[in-house]
Design a protein around this motif. Sequence first.
Motif, PDB file in Angstrom:
ATOM      1  N   VAL A  89       7.501  -4.480 -10.604  1.00  0.00           N
ATOM      2  CA  VAL A  89       6.416  -3.555  -9.991  1.00  0.00           C
ATOM      3  C   VAL A  89       7.025  -2.194 -10.672  1.00  0.00           C
ATOM      4  CG1 VAL A  89       5.679  -2.520  -7.972  1.00  0.00           C
ATOM      5  CG2 VAL A  89       5.590  -5.073  -8.016  1.00  0.00           C
ATOM      6  N   THR A  90       6.228  -1.331 -11.223  1.00  0.00           N
ATOM      7  CA  THR A  90       6.422   0.081 -11.406  1.00  0.00           C
ATOM      8  C   THR A  90       5.593   0.945 -10.857  1.00  0.00           C
ATOM      9  OG1 THR A  90       7.522  -0.846 -13.678  1.00  0.00           O
ATOM     10  CG2 THR A  90       7.058   1.619 -13.408  1.00  0.00           C
ATOM     11  N   VAL A  91       6.133   1.772 -10.081  1.00  0.00           N
ATOM     12  CA  VAL A  91       5.537   3.167  -9.405  1.00  0.00           C
ATOM     13  C   VAL A  91       5.885   4.364 -10.123  1.00  0.00           C
ATOM     14  CG1 VAL A  91       4.507   4.337  -7.270  1.00  0.00           C
ATOM     15  CG2 VAL A  91       5.369   1.790  -7.273  1.00  0.00           C
ATOM     16  N   SER A  92       4.647   4.596 -11.077  1.00  0.00           N
ATOM     17  CA  SER A  92       4.835   6.179 -11.647  1.00  0.00           C
ATOM     18  C   SER A  92       3.514   6.674 -12.188  1.00  0.00           C
ATOM     19  CB  SER A  92       5.695   5.469 -12.865  1.00  0.00           C
ATOM     20  OG  SER A  92       5.941   6.723 -13.696  1.00  0.00           O
ATOM     21  N   LEU A  93       3.641   8.021 -12.347  1.00  0.00           N
ATOM     22  CA  LEU A  93       2.512   8.562 -12.913  1.00  0.00           C
ATOM     23  C   LEU A  93       2.253   8.253 -14.243  1.00  0.00           C
ATOM     24  CD1 LEU A  93       3.365  12.177 -11.448  1.00  0.00           C
ATOM     25  CD2 LEU A  93       1.324  10.579 -10.631  1.00  0.00           C
ATOM     26  N   ASN A 134       1.001  -1.128   0.057  1.00  0.00           N
ATOM     27  CA  ASN A 134       0.077   0.009   0.021  1.00  0.00           C
ATOM     28  C   ASN A 134       0.644   1.207   0.156  1.00  0.00           C
ATOM     29  OD1 ASN A 134      -2.277  -1.632   0.147  1.00  0.00           O
ATOM     30  ND2 ASN A 134      -2.180  -1.636   2.327  1.00  0.00           N
ATOM     31  N   SER A 135       0.302   2.228  -0.285  1.00  0.00           N
ATOM     32  CA  SER A 135       0.956   3.354  -0.253  1.00  0.00           C
ATOM     33  C   SER A 135       2.260   3.663  -0.984  1.00  0.00           C
ATOM     34  CB  SER A 135       1.242   4.024   1.149  1.00  0.00           C
ATOM     35  OG  SER A 135      -0.047   4.304   1.864  1.00  0.00           O
ATOM     36  N   LEU A 136       2.347   3.173  -2.167  1.00  0.00           N
ATOM     37  CA  LEU A 136       3.412   2.650  -3.025  1.00  0.00           C
ATOM     38  C   LEU A 136       4.232   4.081  -3.293  1.00  0.00           C
ATOM     39  CD1 LEU A 136       2.212  -0.238  -5.253  1.00  0.00           C
ATOM     40  CD2 LEU A 136       4.282  -0.241  -3.671  1.00  0.00           C
ATOM     41  N   LYS A 137       5.238   3.937  -3.390  1.00  0.00           N
ATOM     42  CA  LYS A 137       6.299   4.886  -3.844  1.00  0.00           C
ATOM     43  C   LYS A 137       7.005   4.951  -4.970  1.00  0.00           C
ATOM     44  CE  LYS A 137       6.879   6.282   1.072  1.00  0.00           C
ATOM     45  NZ  LYS A 137       7.751   6.577   2.030  1.00  0.00           N
ATOM     46  N   PRO A 138       7.502   5.883  -5.999  1.00  0.00           N
ATOM     47  CA  PRO A 138       8.181   5.511  -6.913  1.00  0.00           C
ATOM     48  C   PRO A 138       9.604   4.607  -6.758  1.00  0.00           C
ATOM     49  CG  PRO A 138       7.657   7.732  -7.280  1.00  0.00           C
ATOM     50  CD  PRO A 138       7.057   7.218  -5.715  1.00  0.00           C
TER      51      PRO A 138
END
Length: 118
Positions: A114-118, A83-87
């Motif tokens: 896993v990729t965290v990005s806009l 949860n609350s993933l960050k880049p």
Amino acid sequence: QVQLVESGGGLVQPGGSLRLSCAASGIIFSSYFMGWYRQTPGKQRELVASVSSGGTKGYTEPVKGRFTISRDNAKNTVYLQMNSLKPEDTAVYYCNAKDLAILSKNYWGKGTQVTVSL
């Protein structure tokens, strides 16, 4: 033949959530120490979370309070709720199974991105 198969990775926006699963076969799952690791290019693989055969859990500091590891011995599966993933959580996530009594029994999955990005 031992197999660890990860699933659940993908692209998510910052602040979002993902749930990783790792299905194990070919081992006595309930007796194994299970862990989730992650790796980014040029860096060593690092332990993110672990759960012992007795259910004791551990987390690396950067993910404490955001990630939860769990295991379902009936399904031979370990999970990582993120949860609350960050880049900076972007990485390939690997499942690991260890028999702490027999060090040669140390198995890895192939990983899930896993990729965290806009």
